[in-house]
Design an enzyme around this catalytic site. Structure first.
Site, PDB file in Angstrom:
ATOM      1  N   LYS A   1     -72.841  49.662 141.215  1.00  0.00           N
ATOM      2  CA  LYS A   1     -72.427  49.972 140.467  1.00  0.00           C
ATOM      3  C   LYS A   1     -73.423  51.150 139.490  1.00  0.00           C
ATOM      4  CE  LYS A   1     -69.371  46.646 138.629  1.00  0.00           C
ATOM      5  NZ  LYS A   1     -68.553  46.374 140.070  1.00  0.00           N
TER       6      LYS A   1
ATOM      7  N   HIS B   1     -65.543  37.789 129.373  1.00  0.00           N
ATOM      8  CA  HIS B   1     -65.478  38.779 129.871  1.00  0.00           C
ATOM      9  C   HIS B   1     -63.897  39.142 130.825  1.00  0.00           C
ATOM     10  CE1 HIS B   1     -69.407  39.571 127.925  1.00  0.00           C
ATOM     11  NE2 HIS B   1     -69.971  38.950 128.468  1.00  0.00           N
TER      12      HIS B   1
ATOM     13  N   ARG C   1     -59.320  48.665 143.971  1.00  0.00           N
ATOM     14  CA  ARG C   1     -58.417  48.077 144.497  1.00  0.00           C
ATOM     15  C   ARG C   1     -57.073  47.981 143.804  1.00  0.00           C
ATOM     16  NH1 ARG C   1     -58.925  43.773 140.887  1.00  0.00           N
ATOM     17  NH2 ARG C   1     -61.030  43.581 140.101  1.00  0.00           N
TER      18      ARG C   1
ATOM     19  N   GLU D   1     -76.858  47.307 130.054  1.00  0.00           N
ATOM     20  CA  GLU D   1     -76.144  48.437 129.049  1.00  0.00           C
ATOM     21  C   GLU D   1     -75.682  48.212 127.863  1.00  0.00           C
ATOM     22  OE1 GLU D   1     -71.814  48.488 130.609  1.00  0.00           O
ATOM     23  OE2 GLU D   1     -72.254  50.094 132.277  1.00  0.00           O
TER      24      GLU D   1
END
Length: 687
Positions: free
Chosen positions: A126, A245, A306, A210
Site C-alpha cells: 500500500k 473497519h 480481486r 494516514e
C-alpha cells in the site's frame, strides 16, 4: 477508456475455486451456468461444507488451519492438476491477492481468474501504491507511506500528520492490522497490536499511517479491464457502515452522488487500474469527505485486486454478472459492454450476516446451525428482488478457524426507500437458529432514522451506539404475542385429538385456562440484573373464542392466525399485526420490519437454568488461540487492565481484569488453543 496490451486467449472447461463458504458457492453457480465443470477444495474442518456439496468434484488440501490448507499454494496447485482444472478462481481472501500464487499458476499452465502478478504486487504494497497513484493524478489522503519503520519515526510522523491517525498494515485488507489512534498516549500499544495482526495475516509487519478523517464516507468504484485495452467502471458503492473497519451494510449507488462526482471518481478509478496494467475485476476504494461533498473532495485509499464481498449490489443495479465477466476476460474475450452502454437501474443493499454477538463486542460465535433459511413466502417477498448468497445450510457447523461471515442478504428496489423497506422485511424473514448472529443488529442499523436519511460516515455505529445497543424492554403486547405463539406450539404438539393428549389449556365443560411463563433472555442484556419472569394468565370459553390474557393488571383480547411460512397474524384488542414467529430452542422470536423481540419460554417441564449461571469474565468468550500474556502472575492490576490477547477468526480480542487484584496463574500459554467457556486464568480480587 482504453490501453494497449496483447490479448490472451486461454480457454478452459474445468474451474477450481480456491476458496470456501459463500463466495465459493457463488462462483460455482455462474461457472456451472456457463457450462464449466467445478472443483472445490476443502480442509478437514470443511469436509462436509456446503461448497464441497455443491461442486462437481472436491479435493482435500489439508488440516483445518488456513495456513495448512487454503493458504498452501502447493496443495491448491496439486488439487488443480489432480482434477484436471484449467483455471483457478481465488474468490476473495486467502490467496486471491497473492502475487506468488499467480506466478505459480502461470508456471503450471493454469489460468488465474484475476489480474497479473505485477498488478497485485503494485497494489499489495500500500505504501508503494500511494506513490503510483499520486503519479497517476489520483487524490491521496495525507499520510506516511515510507519504508523506514522505526518506532520513533512512525510516532513522529503521526504527530506531524495530527491525531487522530489510522494505522494500517502495508499489505492489509479486511480490517486486519488496522487501528484508529486518538492520541500519542495510545500510539505504541496500537502499533504493537497492528504489527502482530499484520504479521499473522499477511506475513508482513510494515505499517503506513494516514490522517483519520472524522466524518468520511467509504465509497468504492467497481472497475473492469480486459486484455484488449478496454477499461470501464460499473459505478460506485457506499460501504460506510462498518465495525472494526469491516463493512456491515453496503449499497449501490451511493446516496447523494451527483453525475459529475460519479464521473470524476469513476475515471480516477480507471486511471488507477490502468496505471498498474490491470486485468479483470477490481475495486478502487475512496474516502469521501462528507463535510466537503460540495467540493467533491475524495481521496484514494486502496485498491482491492480481486472481486469484492459486496459485488452483488453492483450486479443488482447494472444487471451484469461480474463473475461471468471475470471468466470471459480470463478466456481472452473483450469486455461485454463499453462505458456508455452501462446504466444504473434502481437501488440495492447488501447486509452481511456474521456469526457474532454484537452485545459482546462482536465476539465471533461458533456452533451447530439447527436451522438456516429465508422465509420468502411468509414475508410476502418477491424472489426476483431478494438474493441470499450463503455458505451454509441447516445442519452445518460454524467453525472457529475461518471468517465468521455466514451469508449475504441482497435486495433491490426501484429507489432507495423501496429497497430499504425490502431489506427490513427480508431481515425479519431470515431465520437462523443454533448460532448467535448479528441479524437483529443489522435490522436495527437498517431501520435507524439516520441510516434511512442516508446520513452516513464510517463511524456511524460509534455515533449511534446508544440507539443501536439499547436494551429492548418488551411491552405487554410483546408478552401477549409470545404467549400466543407458545399456545399455538402447545396445540400443535398434541399427539392426537384426545383431550388427554392436549397441552393447550383445554378443559371439558369449562373455560380453557393456562399460564405461560416468559422472561427476557440473559444474553439480551448480559450486564443487567436478572429480571423476574412474567406470567401470562390466559382463559377462553371455547376453542373458537379469542384468549383473554391477564398481565399483572393489563387485560388483552388475543388471537393468532397462521399464515404462509413462519408468518402469523396476531390480533390484540382489535389491532392486527403480521409477524414472523419462530422458536429457537425455548426462546420465542418475534420479528417484523420494526425489529425483533426474544423471550424465553419457561415451560413447566423445563429446568430454569437462569439461577445457576456462573458468570465469569475469566473464561474464554470464544474458541481461539492465545496470542500473548500481558502481565506476570502476582502483578497487581486495576479493573479493566488488559491481561491477555486471544485471536479468533483472524481478529485479536483483548481480555481485561474484572476487578482490582492480581493474576494468580495463567492456565494457557501463547500459541495454545482454547475452547469457548474454558477457564483461562486464576484471578484473585482485592478484598
Amino acid at each position: 477508456m482504453t490501453r494497449t496490451t496483447s490479448p490472451r486467449a486461454q480457454h478452459f472447461d474445468t474451474l477450481l475455486v480456491a476458496n470456501r463458504g459463500e463466495i465459493a458457492c457463488r462462483v460455482m453457480r455462474t461457472a456451472r451456468r456457463m457450462g464449466l465443470r467445478t472443483v472445490a477444495v476443502y480442509s478437514d474442518a470443511d469436509a462436509n461444507a456446503r461448497h464441497v456439496r455443491k461442486a462437481d468434484e472436491a479435493v482435500r488440501i489439508g488440516p483445518a488451519a488456513a495456513r495448512d490448507s487454503y493458504l498452501r499454494v502447493d496443495a491448491v496447485l496439486k488439487a488443480a492438476r489432480r482434477s484436471g482444472a484449467g483455471a483457478i478462481h481465488p474468490g476473495y481472501g486467502f490467496l486471491s491477492e497473492n502475487a506468488d500464487f499467480v506466478t505459480a499458476c502461470a508456471e503450471a499452465g493454469i489460468v488465474f481468474i484475476g489480474p497479473p502478478a505485477t498488478a497485485i504486487s503494485a497494489m499489495g504494497d500500500k505504501s508503494a501504491a500511494k506513490a503510483r497513484m499520486e503519479k497517476a493524478g489520483v487524490p491521496l489522503v495525507p499520510g506516511y507511506h515510507g519504508d523506514d519503520q522505526d518506532d520513533a519515526l512512525l510516532r513522529a510522523a503521526a504527530e506531524r500528520i495530527g491525531y487522530p491517525v489510522l494505522l494500517k498494515a502495508s499489505r492489509g485488507g479486511g480490517g486486519k492490522g488496522m487501528r484508529v489512534v486518538e492520541s500519542g498516549e495510545g500510539f505504541q500499544a496500537a502499533l504493537d497490536g497492528c504489527r502482530r495482526e499484520s504479521q499473522a495475516a499477511f506475513n508482513d509487519p510494515r505499517m503506513l499511517i494516514e490522517k483519520y478523517l472524522t466524518q468520511p464516507r467509504h465509497v468504492e468504484v467497481q472497475v473492469f479491464c480486459d486484455t484488449h485495452g478496454n477499461g470501464v467502471y460499473l459505478f460506485e458503492r457506499d460501504c460506510s457502515v462498518q465495525r472494526r473497519h469491516q463493512k456491515v451494510l453496503e449499497e449501490a449507488p451511493a446516496p447523494s452522488m451527483t453525475a459529475e462526482l460519479r464521473r470524476e471518481m469513476g475515471e480516477a478509478a480507471v486511471r488507477a487500474a490502468q496505471e498498474i496494467g490491470y486485468v479483470g475485476a477490481g475495486t478502487v476504494e475512496f474516502l469521501l469527505d462528507s463535510s466537503q461533498e460540495q467540493d467533491s473532495r475524495f481521496y484514494f485509499m486502496e485498491m482491492n485486486t480481486r472481486l469484492q464481498v459486496e459485488h452483488p449490489v453492483t450486479e443488482m443495479i447494472t444487471g451484469q454478472d461480474l463473475v461471468e465477466w471475470q471468466l470471459r476476460v480470463a478466456m481472452g474475450e473483450p469486455l461485454p459492454l463499453a462505458q456508455d452502454a452501462l446504466t444504473i437501474t434502481g437501488h440495492s443493499f447488501e447486509a452481511r450476516l456474521y456469526a457474532e454477538d454484537p452485545a459482546q463486542g462482536f465476539l465471533p460465535a461458533t456452533g451447530h446451525l439447527e436451522h438456516f433459511g429465508l422465509d420468502l413466502a411468509g414475508a410476502g417477498l418477491d424472489p426476483t428482488q431478494v438474493r441470499l448468497d450463503s455458505g451454509v445450510e441447516s445442519g452445518d457447523e460454524v467453525s472457529m478457524h475461518y471468517d465468521p461471515m455466514l451469508a449475504k442478504l441482497i435486495v433491490h428496489g426501484d429507489d432507495r426507500d423501496q429497497a430499504l423497506a425490502t431489506l427490513n422485511r427480508a431481515l425479519a424473514a431470515l431465520d437462523v437458529r443454533g448460532v448467535v448472529t448479528n441479524r437483529a443488529f443489522l435490522q436495527r442499523l437498517a431501520s435507524h432514522p439516520a441510516f434511512r436519511a442516508a446520513k452516513l460516515d464510517t463511524r456511524f455505529i460509534e455515533h449511534h451506539h446508544v440507539d443501536l445497543f439499547a436494551v429492548h424492554e418488551p411491552s405487554a403486547e410483546d408478552y401477549a404475542s409470545a404467549a400466543l405463539v407458545a399456545l399455538d406450539r402447545l396445540g400443535r404438539e398434541s399427539k392426537s385429538d384426545s383431550p388427554w393428549d392436549r397441552h393447550d389449556g383445554f378443559r371439558l365443560n369449562a373455560d380453557h385456562r393456562i399460564r405461560v411463563g416468559l422472561n427476557v433472555p440473559k444474553a439480551t442484556a448480559p450486564q443487567s440484573p436478572a429480571a423476574e419472569p412474567i406470567v401470562v394468565d390466559g382463559s377462553r370459553p371455547h376453542e373458537d373464542a379469542p384468549w383473554r390474557f391477564d398481565l399483572g393488571g393489563t387485560t388483552l383480547s388475543a388471537n393468532l392466525q397462521r399464515l404462509d411460512g413462519d408468518a402469523v397474524a396476531i390480533t390484540l384488542d382489535g389491532h392486527r399485526r403480521r409477524l414472523q414467529a419462530r422458536l429457537d430452542g425455548d426462546t420465542i422470536v418475534l420479528a417484523d420490519t420494526q425489529g425483533e423481540t426474544r423471550l424465553d419460554w419457561l415451560r413447566a417441564d423445563a429446568v430454569d437454568h437462569g439461577h445457576h449461571e456462573a458468570e465469569s469474565t475469566l473464561t474464554a468468550p470464544m474458541h481461539g488461540t492465545v496470542v500473548t500474556l500481558l502481565v506476570e502472575p502476582g502483578t497487581p492490576v486495576e479493573k479493566g487492565m488488559p491481561l491477555m490477547v486471544m485471536e479468533a477468526m483472524k481478529m485479536e480480542h483483548t481480555l481485561s481484569a474484572p476487578a482490582d487484584g492480581q493474576v494468580v496463574s495463567f492456565h494457557f500459554a501463547a500459541g495454545d488453543t482454547v475452547s469457548q467457556g474454558e477457564v483461562l486464568l486464576e484471578f484473585a480480587a482485592d478484598e
